[in-house]
Design a protein around this motif. Sequence first.
Motif, short mmCIF file in Angstrom:
data_model
loop_
_atom_site.label_atom_id
_atom_site.label_comp_id
_atom_site.label_asym_id
_atom_site.label_seq_id
_atom_site.Cartn_x
_atom_site.Cartn_y
_atom_site.Cartn_z
N GLN B 37 0.84 -1.19 0.00
CA GLN B 37 0.00 0.00 0.00
C GLN B 37 0.88 1.24 0.00
O GLN B 37 1.49 1.58 1.02
CB GLN B 37 -0.95 0.02 1.20
N GLN B 41 -3.02 5.47 -1.56
CA GLN B 41 -3.65 4.52 -2.47
C GLN B 41 -4.18 3.32 -1.71
O GLN B 41 -3.91 3.14 -0.52
CB GLN B 41 -2.64 4.07 -3.53
N GLY B 42 -4.94 2.51 -2.39
CA GLY B 42 -5.40 1.26 -1.81
C GLY B 42 -4.34 0.18 -1.95
O GLY B 42 -3.41 0.30 -2.73
N PRO B 43 -4.46 -0.87 -1.17
CA PRO B 43 -3.48 -1.97 -1.25
C PRO B 43 -3.48 -2.64 -2.62
O PRO B 43 -4.53 -2.75 -3.26
CB PRO B 43 -3.98 -2.95 -0.16
#
Lengths: 113, 114
Positions: B37, B41-43
């Motif tokens: 991650q 941002q998202g993973p």
Amino acid sequence: SQQGEEDPQALSIQEGENATMNCSYKTSINNLQWYRQNSGRGLVHLILIRSNEREKHSGRLRVTLDTSKKSSSLLITASRAADTASYFCATDVATDSWGKLQFGAGTQVVVTP
Amino acid sequence: DAGVTQSPTHLIKTRGQQVTLRCSPISGHKSVSWYQQVLGQGPQFIFQYYEKEERGRGNFPDRFSARQFPNYSSELNVNALLLGDSALYLCASSLLAGFPETQYFGPGTRLLVL
């Protein structure tokens, strides 16, 4: 590129109000999950909804899924300051092995007392 | 019961170095997945292991490798570190693979590459 996209990117509400965030995705899914993340720490699983389900409830959480529109929504009712966090939707799209989650960029929720 | 544990919690490395991150799944869980991650941002999915075999790999270069041990714990290795590898690395465990179910995430290892 990310499979899911949350909307809005950020949300600011007062305690007691409801918070609604949406997630759109691009390809067919096995299931969709919502997670919460506090201050860049680990993710906490909130709810999983399967592709053949339309709505699920868990406490103050309500999730809907519309596979025809490739979208989902998360509703948090009667929000609390402790609900301040980033919320992510994650889709499970693999055809050969479930569990490979694809996350959106998240919705940052701030709940003020 | 203990949740997913990861070590170390924080790590600072310089470009070109190698790093090993560790993960212990929830007792009884046989599947471990790794995610990266980047801030804001998202993973992003890196690897999934089940019963010591790689079940999936995300769009990451060969500098990234992982393995799962007989006790189901896992290591993620990153060679020739780049500045862009700075991120929170998350490990998740689940009981099975190949079945739609909840993944339980650890607190993550925050890696800073200077």
